[in-house]
Design a protein around this motif. Sequence first.
Motif, PDB file in Angstrom:
ATOM      1  N   SER A   9       0.815  -1.210   0.000  1.00  0.00           N
ATOM      2  CA  SER A   9       0.000   0.000   0.000  1.00  0.00           C
ATOM      3  C   SER A   9       0.849   1.261   0.000  1.00  0.00           C
ATOM      4  O   SER A   9       0.391   2.324   0.368  1.00  0.00           O
ATOM      5  N   SER A  11       1.810   3.348  -2.058  1.00  0.00           N
ATOM      6  CA  SER A  11       1.405   4.527  -2.819  1.00  0.00           C
ATOM      7  C   SER A  11       0.234   5.266  -2.195  1.00  0.00           C
ATOM      8  O   SER A  11      -0.113   6.349  -2.634  1.00  0.00           O
ATOM      9  N   SER A  12      -0.400   4.667  -1.185  1.00  0.00           N
ATOM     10  CA  SER A  12      -1.628   5.266  -0.670  1.00  0.00           C
ATOM     11  C   SER A  12      -1.634   5.493   0.831  1.00  0.00           C
ATOM     12  O   SER A  12      -2.661   5.835   1.389  1.00  0.00           O
ATOM     13  N   ARG A 136     -15.260   3.780 -12.214  1.00  0.00           N
ATOM     14  CA  ARG A 136     -13.995   4.128 -11.578  1.00  0.00           C
ATOM     15  C   ARG A 136     -13.355   2.893 -10.956  1.00  0.00           C
ATOM     16  O   ARG A 136     -14.005   1.877 -10.717  1.00  0.00           O
ATOM     17  N   GLY A 137     -12.063   3.023 -10.657  1.00  0.00           N
ATOM     18  CA  GLY A 137     -11.273   1.912 -10.171  1.00  0.00           C
ATOM     19  C   GLY A 137     -11.852   1.152  -8.992  1.00  0.00           C
ATOM     20  O   GLY A 137     -11.915  -0.086  -9.016  1.00  0.00           O
ATOM     21  N   PRO A 138     -12.283   1.839  -7.918  1.00  0.00           N
ATOM     22  CA  PRO A 138     -12.816   1.107  -6.758  1.00  0.00           C
ATOM     23  C   PRO A 138     -14.036   0.257  -7.082  1.00  0.00           C
ATOM     24  O   PRO A 138     -14.200  -0.836  -6.544  1.00  0.00           O
ATOM     25  N   ALA A 141     -12.765  -2.805  -8.992  1.00  0.00           N
ATOM     26  CA  ALA A 141     -12.115  -3.729  -8.065  1.00  0.00           C
ATOM     27  C   ALA A 141     -13.145  -4.501  -7.252  1.00  0.00           C
ATOM     28  O   ALA A 141     -12.980  -5.699  -6.982  1.00  0.00           O
ATOM     29  N   GLY A 168      -2.252  -1.491 -11.772  1.00  0.00           N
ATOM     30  CA  GLY A 168      -3.202  -0.622 -11.081  1.00  0.00           C
ATOM     31  C   GLY A 168      -4.114  -1.334 -10.104  1.00  0.00           C
ATOM     32  O   GLY A 168      -3.762  -2.357  -9.502  1.00  0.00           O
ATOM     33  N   ASP A 169      -5.333  -0.785  -9.975  1.00  0.00           N
ATOM     34  CA  ASP A 169      -6.276  -1.235  -8.957  1.00  0.00           C
ATOM     35  C   ASP A 169      -6.613  -2.717  -9.034  1.00  0.00           C
ATOM     36  O   ASP A 169      -6.623  -3.415  -8.028  1.00  0.00           O
ATOM     37  N   VAL A 170      -6.928  -3.207 -10.231  1.00  0.00           N
ATOM     38  CA  VAL A 170      -7.409  -4.581 -10.347  1.00  0.00           C
ATOM     39  C   VAL A 170      -6.315  -5.603 -10.045  1.00  0.00           C
ATOM     40  O   VAL A 170      -6.550  -6.536  -9.271  1.00  0.00           O
ATOM     41  N   LEU A 172      -3.780  -5.204  -8.135  1.00  0.00           N
ATOM     42  CA  LEU A 172      -3.565  -5.092  -6.697  1.00  0.00           C
ATOM     43  C   LEU A 172      -4.679  -5.789  -5.924  1.00  0.00           C
ATOM     44  O   LEU A 172      -4.432  -6.526  -4.957  1.00  0.00           O
ATOM     45  N   THR A 173      -5.929  -5.577  -6.350  1.00  0.00           N
ATOM     46  CA  THR A 173      -7.063  -6.223  -5.701  1.00  0.00           C
ATOM     47  C   THR A 173      -6.953  -7.745  -5.793  1.00  0.00           C
ATOM     48  O   THR A 173      -7.186  -8.457  -4.819  1.00  0.00           O
TER      49      THR A 173
END
Length: 286
Positions: A9, A11-12, A136-138, A141, A168-170, A172-173
């Motif tokens: 995590s 980056s966030s 959007r990404g969330p 995911a 990216g998001d997916v 990582l998810t």
Amino acid sequence: MAEKETCASASSCSRGSCEGCPSAEAAKKGVRNTAFLEQQNKNSNIKHVIGVVSGKGGVGKSLVTSSLAGVMARAGYSVGILDADITGPSIPKMFGVHGPAMANDDGTFPEVAEDGTKIMSINLMLEDEEAPVIWRGPVIAGVVKQFWTDTQWGDVDYLFVDMPPGTGDVPLTCFQSLPVDGIVIVTSPQELVQMIVKKAYNMADMMHIPVLGLVENYSYIACPDCGKKIEIFGESHIDEVAASLNIPVLGKMPMDRAFATAADAGRIFDMPNNYLVKAQDVLEKL
């Protein structure tokens, strides 16, 4: 910035938020963080989860995913494909399956292709297969996680997850939420792409996900008259990259019109793939 650069995590989160964070604690121990793993559907029994990733688009990742599934299906295993490329789904078309997917109180049933491959994709949930998914990404995911928790996969020996390109998001998810046993990285011969391979490899390494190997797509064209291999994209560097990362090359797939024809006809499973024999061996040893 996160206290640990190896934190998933990083980056966030902030330095102050690292204390007690599951990702940071796992990174300290050099092990995978399992705190965010989602439970599979109660009517699912999945033995192995294999992620198929690429550092960039346009390298034929979905073709390799379907080919890997086909190789294992021909070897007698029960296979499934979770199409995590939500904004660019292509797996249903390649296997000739269409929605709407059926469901009951226990969740959604995957569509089953003619060869027995079980498939779940956003295109099986939409009224119009050609409608764009502008999310959007969330949200995307969250849908990917639902494909794992809400789909009644039944007995599956190998579930291949066709991920969108990039880091990216997916991806990582999937790395955090699914019990991924390992990933296969898809690339093409251009030297530029080899730099992108290392981004995908380094992401998996940060997440402590094993990299099973590399598959090079568009490796060459075989002359229909003499059989000579013509390297359209230039000299391949896949062997050097694999050696530098200490991972195997699982196969080199040529540009072959027969694959495109089968995919367009929704019968990709009709194409035997003798270029991925080593991949089968690696998967069987998991």
